[in-house]
Design a protein around this motif. Structure first.
Motif, PDB file in Angstrom:
ATOM      1  N   GLU A 371       0.805  -1.042  -0.067  1.00 21.72           N
ATOM      2  CA  GLU A 371       0.062   0.104   0.070  1.00 21.72           C
ATOM      3  C   GLU A 371       0.917   1.456  -0.122  1.00 21.72           C
ATOM      4  O   GLU A 371       0.661   2.141  -0.541  1.00 21.72           O
ATOM      5  CB  GLU A 371      -0.860  -0.038   1.304  1.00 21.72           C
ATOM      6  CG  GLU A 371      -1.955  -1.202   1.063  1.00 21.72           C
ATOM      7  CD  GLU A 371      -2.831  -1.141   2.392  1.00 21.72           C
ATOM      8  OE1 GLU A 371      -2.474  -0.373   3.266  1.00 21.72           O
ATOM      9  OE2 GLU A 371      -3.495  -2.033   2.757  1.00 21.72           O
ATOM     10  N   ALA A 372       1.920   1.291   0.858  1.00 20.42           N
ATOM     11  CA  ALA A 372       2.954   2.530   0.789  1.00 20.42           C
ATOM     12  C   ALA A 372       3.590   2.529  -0.595  1.00 20.42           C
ATOM     13  O   ALA A 372       3.548   3.762  -1.346  1.00 20.42           O
ATOM     14  CB  ALA A 372       3.926   2.202   1.966  1.00 20.42           C
ATOM     15  N   ILE A 373       3.868   1.540  -1.183  1.00 20.88           N
ATOM     16  CA  ILE A 373       4.544   1.606  -2.609  1.00 20.88           C
ATOM     17  C   ILE A 373       3.451   2.200  -3.754  1.00 20.88           C
ATOM     18  O   ILE A 373       3.572   3.014  -4.662  1.00 20.88           O
ATOM     19  CB  ILE A 373       5.001   0.347  -3.132  1.00 20.88           C
ATOM     20  CG1 ILE A 373       6.049  -0.316  -2.455  1.00 20.88           C
ATOM     21  CG2 ILE A 373       5.433   0.039  -4.536  1.00 20.88           C
ATOM     22  CD1 ILE A 373       6.638  -1.665  -2.557  1.00 20.88           C
ATOM     23  N   SER A 374       2.196   1.690  -3.469  1.00 17.63           N
ATOM     24  CA  SER A 374       1.159   2.207  -4.288  1.00 17.63           C
ATOM     25  C   SER A 374       1.033   3.924  -4.175  1.00 17.63           C
ATOM     26  O   SER A 374       0.547   4.548  -5.189  1.00 17.63           O
ATOM     27  CB  SER A 374      -0.162   1.763  -4.071  1.00 17.63           C
ATOM     28  OG  SER A 374      -1.303   2.255  -5.109  1.00 17.63           O
ATOM     29  N   GLU A 375       0.804   4.303  -2.674  1.00 18.26           N
ATOM     30  CA  GLU A 375       0.801   5.471  -2.605  1.00 18.26           C
ATOM     31  C   GLU A 375       1.965   6.520  -3.214  1.00 18.26           C
ATOM     32  O   GLU A 375       1.746   7.691  -3.532  1.00 18.26           O
ATOM     33  CB  GLU A 375       0.749   5.865  -1.193  1.00 18.26           C
ATOM     34  CG  GLU A 375       0.766   7.173  -0.587  1.00 18.26           C
ATOM     35  CD  GLU A 375       1.040   7.442   0.928  1.00 18.26           C
ATOM     36  OE1 GLU A 375       1.516   8.435   1.483  1.00 18.26           O
ATOM     37  OE2 GLU A 375       1.051   6.301   1.622  1.00 18.26           O
ATOM     38  N   LEU A 376       3.170   5.864  -2.941  1.00 15.42           N
ATOM     39  CA  LEU A 376       4.659   6.593  -3.515  1.00 15.42           C
ATOM     40  C   LEU A 376       4.171   6.802  -4.955  1.00 15.42           C
ATOM     41  O   LEU A 376       4.488   7.775  -5.868  1.00 15.42           O
ATOM     42  CB  LEU A 376       5.566   5.880  -3.058  1.00 15.42           C
ATOM     43  CG  LEU A 376       6.025   5.892  -1.949  1.00 15.42           C
ATOM     44  CD1 LEU A 376       7.254   5.287  -1.615  1.00 15.42           C
ATOM     45  CD2 LEU A 376       6.180   7.412  -1.435  1.00 15.42           C
ATOM     46  N   ALA A 377       3.568   5.521  -5.750  1.00 20.22           N
ATOM     47  CA  ALA A 377       3.599   5.734  -7.198  1.00 20.22           C
ATOM     48  C   ALA A 377       2.387   6.703  -7.610  1.00 20.22           C
ATOM     49  O   ALA A 377       2.490   7.287  -8.570  1.00 20.22           O
ATOM     50  CB  ALA A 377       3.093   4.200  -7.695  1.00 20.22           C
ATOM     51  N   GLY A 426       3.881  -4.388 -11.030  1.00 20.83           N
ATOM     52  CA  GLY A 426       4.347  -4.207 -12.354  1.00 20.83           C
ATOM     53  C   GLY A 426       2.842  -3.399 -13.048  1.00 20.83           C
ATOM     54  O   GLY A 426       3.300  -2.567 -13.738  1.00 20.83           O
ATOM     55  N   GLU A 427       1.756  -3.618 -12.757  1.00 22.07           N
ATOM     56  CA  GLU A 427       0.677  -2.960 -13.063  1.00 22.07           C
ATOM     57  C   GLU A 427       0.802  -1.336 -12.754  1.00 22.07           C
ATOM     58  O   GLU A 427       0.389  -0.200 -13.235  1.00 22.07           O
ATOM     59  CB  GLU A 427      -0.623  -3.182 -12.649  1.00 22.07           C
ATOM     60  CG  GLU A 427      -1.071  -4.730 -13.351  1.00 22.07           C
ATOM     61  CD  GLU A 427      -1.249  -4.510 -14.687  1.00 22.07           C
ATOM     62  OE1 GLU A 427      -1.781  -3.546 -15.034  1.00 22.07           O
ATOM     63  OE2 GLU A 427      -0.833  -5.281 -15.485  1.00 22.07           O
ATOM     64  N   LEU A 428       1.472  -1.166 -11.478  1.00 23.74           N
ATOM     65  CA  LEU A 428       1.605   0.133 -11.050  1.00 23.74           C
ATOM     66  C   LEU A 428       2.898   1.117 -11.964  1.00 23.74           C
ATOM     67  O   LEU A 428       3.239   2.255 -11.679  1.00 23.74           O
ATOM     68  CB  LEU A 428       2.061   0.374  -9.804  1.00 23.74           C
ATOM     69  CG  LEU A 428       0.672  -0.067  -8.676  1.00 23.74           C
ATOM     70  CD1 LEU A 428       1.403  -0.077  -7.161  1.00 23.74           C
ATOM     71  CD2 LEU A 428      -0.250   1.048  -9.007  1.00 23.74           C
TER      72      LEU A 428
END
Length: 458
Positions: A371-377, A426-428
C-alpha cells in the motif's frame, strides 16, 4: 561508509560505585575448612571419639594460622575506548581494579546480555549480538575482548569480579557494567546510481536533458541576444554566414530516498565466504548503506525512511557527515534484538522531494508495504523495489520426514502469492529486482541503467 568511525566517540573512564565500606564475606575455601572442622568435632563430642580431635586441628590451624589482610575499599574502573565501530570488529574493554590496601587474587566471569526467544528465528534463542573472544587478568587489569558480529545498538553485558584477601578466606564482589556500543553496518559494494527523468533545479554532476550550463554537447543553434561570446561556434558560423552557438546539457544533482522495510525480518541461508549473520533486515540495511555511500560519493542528496512500528525519516542531505546521520537513524531499528511492530502510518511528504528517486528495500511480506508503494506511485515518484527475500520457505515437517503433497501445495500457494504481488507492482509501473545481499548491488540494478526512470504522470 568505509573508514574509521566519527571522531569524539571515545568515552571517559566509567567508575562502578562500590559499597562504602566494602562488605567482606567468607569465601568458599573458608566455608570448606570450617565444614571439615565441624565434621571432625561432632563425632568427638557426640560419641566420645576423641581421636577425631586432631583431624579438626588441621583445618582450624589453616583458618587461624595465616592472618590475612584486606583493603577497606575496592573499586573497578571500566574504560571502553570506542563506542562506535563497524560490524565484525573486535572491541577491547579494560577494567582496572583499585584498592586502598593489599589484596589477594581475583576471579572474574563475563555476564552476557540477556537474550530473548524469537519465533521468527524458528523458536530458537536469537543469536547474541555480542560474542566473548577472551577475558584475561594481568596485575589488577582485566582485558575483555568482544566480537560484534552484527550491526545494531548492543548492550555489552558486565563482568562479575570476586576479590579475595591475601589468604583467600574472605572475598567481596564487584559488578562492572560495560555499557552499550553502536555497530554500524558494512555497506554493500555498489557504484551504481540510477538517474531519474526529471532532476531538481540544483547544480550537480548529472547531465539533464534540458539545455543549460554543462559540458555535454547537444546541438548548434543560431545566436540570440544574451548568449555568451565564448560559446560561439566559429566553424559553423563561417559555413552558415551567421552567428551560431553551442548548446550543452545542464548539470544537475540527483535526489534519492531509501525506504527500509523493518516490519518483517526473516533469517537467510548463511554464506560460505561471509561469516556475518544474515537476515532480510540485515540485507536491506547493508544495501541501503551501500546505496547511500554511492550517491554521496557522486555529490548527490539522499534521504532515509524506515518502516517499523513507527515511521522514522531523515531529510535528504549530502556530505560525509550525512552518511553517519543515516547510520544513526538505522540504529533505532535494532537494540538487543528488540523490534517495534504495529501499524504503518502514511509516509511523510516533506522528506520525499518532488521527482526524487525512491528505493524500497523490502521482502514484500507485509501488505502495508504494498500500500505504501502504491501511495508513492500515485505521487509520481520514480520507484525501484529491491526484493531482499532470496530463498523460499523450508517445509515444516518433522525432522527426517520427507515433504508431502501438503508441503508442495503450500509452497505453490506461496509462489503464487509472490507472483501476485509482483504483478500488482508491475501494473503500477514499478520495477522489481531481486537481490540476495551476496553479489554486488550493481549487478541487480544494472538492467535499470538503460534508460532514466520516470514516475507516473499525475
Amino acid at each position: 561508509m568505509s573508514g574509521e568511525p566519527t571522531p569524539g566517540s571515545a568515552t571517559r573512564p566509567k567508575t562502578t560505585p562500590a559499597p562504602a565500606p566494602t562488605v567482606w564475606r567468607p569465601s568458599q575455601r573458608a566455608v570448606r575448612l570450617l565444614t571439615a572442622a565441624i565434621c571432625a568435632l561432632v563425632p568427638a563430642v557426640a560419641f566420645g571419639a576423641w581421636w577425631c580431635v586432631p583431624l579438626a586441628a588441621v583445618p582450624l590451624l589453616m583458618l587461624t594460622a595465616h592472618p590475612a589482610s584486606h583493603p577497606k575499599r575496592v573499586r573497578a574502573e571500566v574504560e571502553v575506548p570506542e563506542r562506535r565501530l563497524f560490524e565484525g570488529d573486535v572491541l577491547t574493554a579494560t577494567i582496572r581494579l583499585g584498592a586502598d590496601g593489599a589484596a589477594g587474587w581475583t576471579r572474574q566471569e563475563y555476564l552476557p546480555p540477556r537474550s530473548r526467544d524469537d519465533h521468527d528465528f524458528g523458536g530458537a534463542p536469537t543469536p547474541s549480538g555480542v560474542r566473548l573472544e577472551s577475558l584475561e587478568l594481568t596485575r589488577g587489569v582485566i582485558t575483555v575482548k568482544l566480537l560484534i558480529p552484527r550491526w545494531g545498538r548492543w548492550s555489552l553485558g558486565a563482568v562479575a569480579i570476586d576479590v579475595y584477601d591475601t589468604a583467600g578466606l574472605r572475598l567481596t564482589s564487584l559488578h562492572a557494567d560495560l555499557g552499550e556500543v553502536e555497530a554500524f553496518p558494512v555497506p554493500a559494494p555498489d557504484d551504481t546510481t540510477l538517474a531519474p527523468v526529471r532532476f531538481p533545479d540544483r547544480f550537480g554532476e548529472h547531465s539533464a536533458r534540458t539545455p543549460g550550463e554543462g559540458v555535454e554537447f547537444i546541438q548548434v543553434r543560431p545566436y540570440v541576444f544574451g548568449d555568451r561570446q565564448r560559446r560561439i561556434n566559429w566553424p559553423a558560423t563561417t559555413r552558415r554566414r551567421e552567428l551560431q552557438v553551442n548548446t550543452f546539457e545542464a548539470e544537475r544533482a540527483a535526489e534519492a530516498v531509501v525506504v527500509v522495510d523493518a516490519l518483517s525480518d526473516l533469517p537467510q541461508p548463511p554464506a560460505l565466504d561471509n561469516p556475518r549473520p544474515r537476515s532480510t533486515l540485515d540485507t536491506a540495511v547493508r544495501g541501503a548503506a551501500g546505496l547511500a555511500q554511492a550517491y554521496l560519493t557522486a555529490h548527490d542528496r539522499i534521504g532515509l525512511v524506515t518502516l517499523s512500528g513507527r515511521v522514522q525519516w531523515l531529510t535528504p542531505g549530502s556530505g560525509t557527515a550525512h552518511l553517519y546521520r543515516i547510520a544513526q537513524t538505522v540504529m533505532d531499528l535494532r537494540k538487543d534484538f528488540t523490534y517495534e511492530t504495529g501499524g504503518l502510518s502514511r509516509l511523510p511528504t516533506r522528506v520525499l522531494p518532488r521527482g526524487a528517486l525512491v528505493y524500497i528495500f523490502s521482502p514484500l511480506l507485509d501488505p502495508g508495504v504494498v500500500e505504501a508503494i502504491s501511495e508513492l506511485a500515485d505521487r509520481g515518484h520514480p520507484l525501484v523495489v529491491i526484493d531482499v527475500l532470496a530463498h523460499e520457505p523450508a517445509p515444516t515437517s518433522s525432522a527426517g520426514a520427507r515433504p508431502d503433497h501438503l508441503d508442495a501445495l503450500a509452497l505453490r500457494l506461496w509462489r503464487l502469492d509472490r507472483q501476485a504481488v509482483r504483478f500488482v507492482l508491475g501494473e503500477l509501473g514499478v520495477p522489481v529486482v531481486s537481490w540476495d545481499g551476496l553479489e554486488p548491488l550493481d549487478l541487480a540494478l544494472a538492467p535499470l541503467q538503460q534508460a532514466p526512470l520516470a514516475g507516473r504522470v499525475r
